[in-house]
Design an enzyme around this catalytic site. Structure first.
Site, PDB file in Angstrom:
ATOM      1  N   LYS A   1       0.820  -1.223   0.000  1.00 61.08           N
ATOM      2  CA  LYS A   1       0.000   0.000   0.000  1.00 61.08           C
ATOM      3  C   LYS A   1       0.846   1.261   0.000  1.00 61.08           C
ATOM      4  O   LYS A   1       1.861   1.319   0.693  1.00 61.08           O
ATOM      5  CB  LYS A   1      -0.861   0.021   1.276  1.00 61.08           C
ATOM      6  CG  LYS A   1      -1.858  -1.122   1.334  1.00 61.08           C
ATOM      7  CD  LYS A   1      -2.641  -1.033   2.612  1.00 61.08           C
ATOM      8  CE  LYS A   1      -3.794  -2.021   2.588  1.00 61.08           C
ATOM      9  NZ  LYS A   1      -4.599  -1.956   3.791  1.00 61.08           N
TER      10      LYS A   1
ATOM     11  N   GLY B   1      11.940  -0.600  10.945  1.00 60.43           N
ATOM     12  CA  GLY B   1      11.425   0.761  11.137  1.00 60.43           C
ATOM     13  C   GLY B   1      12.490   1.828  10.941  1.00 60.43           C
ATOM     14  O   GLY B   1      12.235   2.863  10.326  1.00 60.43           O
TER      15      GLY B   1
HETATM   16  P1  AMP Z   1       4.833  -4.163   2.475  1.00 57.71           P
HETATM   17  O1  AMP Z   1       4.801  -4.746   3.847  1.00 57.71           O
HETATM   18  O2  AMP Z   1       4.069  -2.910   2.320  1.00 57.71           O
HETATM   19  O3  AMP Z   1       6.252  -4.065   1.937  1.00 57.71           O
HETATM   20  O4  AMP Z   1       4.053  -5.189   1.535  1.00 57.71           O
HETATM   21  C1  AMP Z   1       4.492  -6.489   1.287  1.00 57.71           C
HETATM   22  C2  AMP Z   1       3.322  -7.299   0.801  1.00 57.71           C
HETATM   23  O5  AMP Z   1       2.809  -6.744  -0.384  1.00 57.71           O
HETATM   24  C3  AMP Z   1       3.698  -8.726   0.487  1.00 57.71           C
HETATM   25  O6  AMP Z   1       2.998  -9.570   1.366  1.00 57.71           O
HETATM   26  C4  AMP Z   1       3.215  -8.914  -0.955  1.00 57.71           C
HETATM   27  O7  AMP Z   1       2.573 -10.154  -1.175  1.00 57.71           O
HETATM   28  C5  AMP Z   1       2.217  -7.796  -1.106  1.00 57.71           C
HETATM   29  N1  AMP Z   1       2.016  -7.437  -2.515  1.00 57.71           N
HETATM   30  C6  AMP Z   1       2.923  -7.028  -3.393  1.00 57.71           C
HETATM   31  N2  AMP Z   1       2.371  -6.836  -4.587  1.00 57.71           N
HETATM   32  C7  AMP Z   1       1.061  -7.138  -4.507  1.00 57.71           C
HETATM   33  C8  AMP Z   1      -0.039  -7.144  -5.413  1.00 57.71           C
HETATM   34  N3  AMP Z   1       0.107  -6.774  -6.687  1.00 57.71           N
HETATM   35  N4  AMP Z   1      -1.248  -7.511  -4.938  1.00 57.71           N
HETATM   36  C9  AMP Z   1      -1.393  -7.875  -3.652  1.00 57.71           C
HETATM   37  N5  AMP Z   1      -0.394  -7.891  -2.741  1.00 57.71           N
HETATM   38  C10 AMP Z   1       0.823  -7.529  -3.162  1.00 57.71           C
END
Ligand code: AMP
Length: 381
Positions: A182, A362
């Protein structure tokens, strides 16, 4: 000598399951031992919030440190007062003492001067080797630096040198690769990076929000439609700063988010309404691989797709492996860290071939956000 490290390691059933953080403390501990110091190790573990909680004791971690070090480690049942003094008195110079979880005392997280003094009373000098805790102004990272001669440890030094090499005064062109779920969790990271890097490569779920904001129908993809204005702001700031934003031009899509789901590669402007984008498509992957070959520095945070589920790890794997290859051949300085990044690069088999992979979550993200880290600022002043 007090040494603040980060022994907040993963544990299961009272056993340490990943010793990476422990191994990374060894150079500083061994250096100090070699100089004849008694090394008094301080750390937090978990979030006991000022309470003594048995399941958050550092004792099993002290045992794991003893194994990694290959030498006796004495454990003190408290980090201040009589128990700490007794443990320290029972060890010789050149030996290692681990004191109990700092956060069993509320004064630690409150950055309390009296608590800091009680720790400082145990030694003659202080070393901070916990970059991963440097984004917190706590008694053992901040207040204590006013009470004892203070210095950075080897891991802190390595981490700061790697980070300043990547964003302080980097060799250009410099690219940032930012993925993950996100944009709402990484607004400050994106905002800072557009003023620092030449190319901002956006992938993962957060790219969907940018595509949506650009008028593209992303079907059932994860996207934050309420963040479209913020995505526009980032694109406008990037244009003003001369930073090129690179979004996927094609994607791997599937109707369900599960292993082995039937998937197809489509252009981003023809995502079926019943499908979701789960990874980069082959054209985007090839484009990123070409771009990396023209960069000299890469900073990386977050996976470029749903890397936990094959085949949606293909984009992350290909871009990570190319970054690793260029790094090993001496063309690229590559620094990665934060959140799921280490797991994603490990899955790609690339984690040992970047210039530096930070285990700080973090603190690494706050550094990417351009924030001053209190634990680092305290050492500098
Ligand atoms: P973050 O903790 O914000 O770095 O997000 C990591 C997560 O984003 C991982 O669990 C990925 O599976 C998820 N992710 C990455 N790309 C996608 C996508 N296109 N759709 C859904 N989840 C995603």
């Amino acid at each position: 000598m007090l040494v603040r490290v980060d022994l907040n390691v993963p544990m299961h059933d009272g056993l340490v399951t990943d010793t990476t953080r422990i191994e990374r403390t060894l150079p500083t501990i061994r250096d100090l031992q070699a100089k004849g110091a008694q090394v008094i190790v301080l750390s937090h573990f978990g979030r006991p919030r000022g309470q003594r909680k048995l399941e958050m004791s550092l004792q099993p971690v002290a045992v794991a440190l003893q194994t990694s070090l290959g030498q006796k480690v004495t454990f003190g049942a408290d980090c201040i007062g009589a128990d700490a003094v007794a443990a320290i008195a029972s060890a010789d110079n050149g030996e290692v003492v681990v004191l109990e979880n700092l956060r069993f005392h509320a004064g630690e997280e409150a950055n309390d001067g009296t608590f800091a003094q009680a720790i400082a009373d145990l030694a003659d000098a202080y070393v901070n080797d916990a970059f991963s805790c440097a984004h917190r102004a706590h008694a053992s990272t901040e207040a204590i630096t006013c009470l004892l001669p203070a210095a950075a440890g080897r891991l802190m030094q390595t981490e700061l040198e790697a980070l300043s090499g990547a964003l302080g005064n980097p060799e250009r062109p410099v690219a940032a690769v930012v993925g993950g779920a996100k944009i709402s969790t990484k607004m400050d990271v994106l905002g800072n990076l557009v003023s620092k890097v030449d190319q901002l490569i956006i992938g993962g779920g957060m790219a969907n929000t940018f595509l949506f904001a650009s008028g593209i129908d992303v079907g059932k993809s994860l996207s934050e439609t309420d963040m479209a204005d913020q995505a526009h702001d980032i694109m406008a700031n990037a244009a003003a700063e001369g930073c090129e934003i690179i979004l996927p031009v094609d994607a791997k899509v599937a109707q369900t988010f599960e292993a082995g789901a039937r998937s197809q590669a489509v252009s981003v402007d023809s995502v079926p309404t019943d499908s979701m984008i789960l990874d980069l498509g082959p054209v985007s992957i090839n484009d990123l691989v070409q771009r990396l070959g023209r960069c000299r520095t890469v900073v990386w945070n977050g996976p470029l797709g749903a890397f936990e589920i094959s085949p949606f790890d293909a984009g992350t794997n290909a871009v990570a492996c190319e970054t690793a290859r260029l790094t090993q051949e001496g063309f690229l300085l590559s620094v990665a860290g934060g959140g799921d990044t280490v797991a994603a690069l490990a899955n790609a088999g690339a984690v040992d071939h970047f210039s530096y992979v930070s285990t700080a979550g973090g603190a690494f993200l706050e550094w990417l956000e351009g924030k001053t880290l209190p634990g680092v600022a305290a050492l500098e002043s």
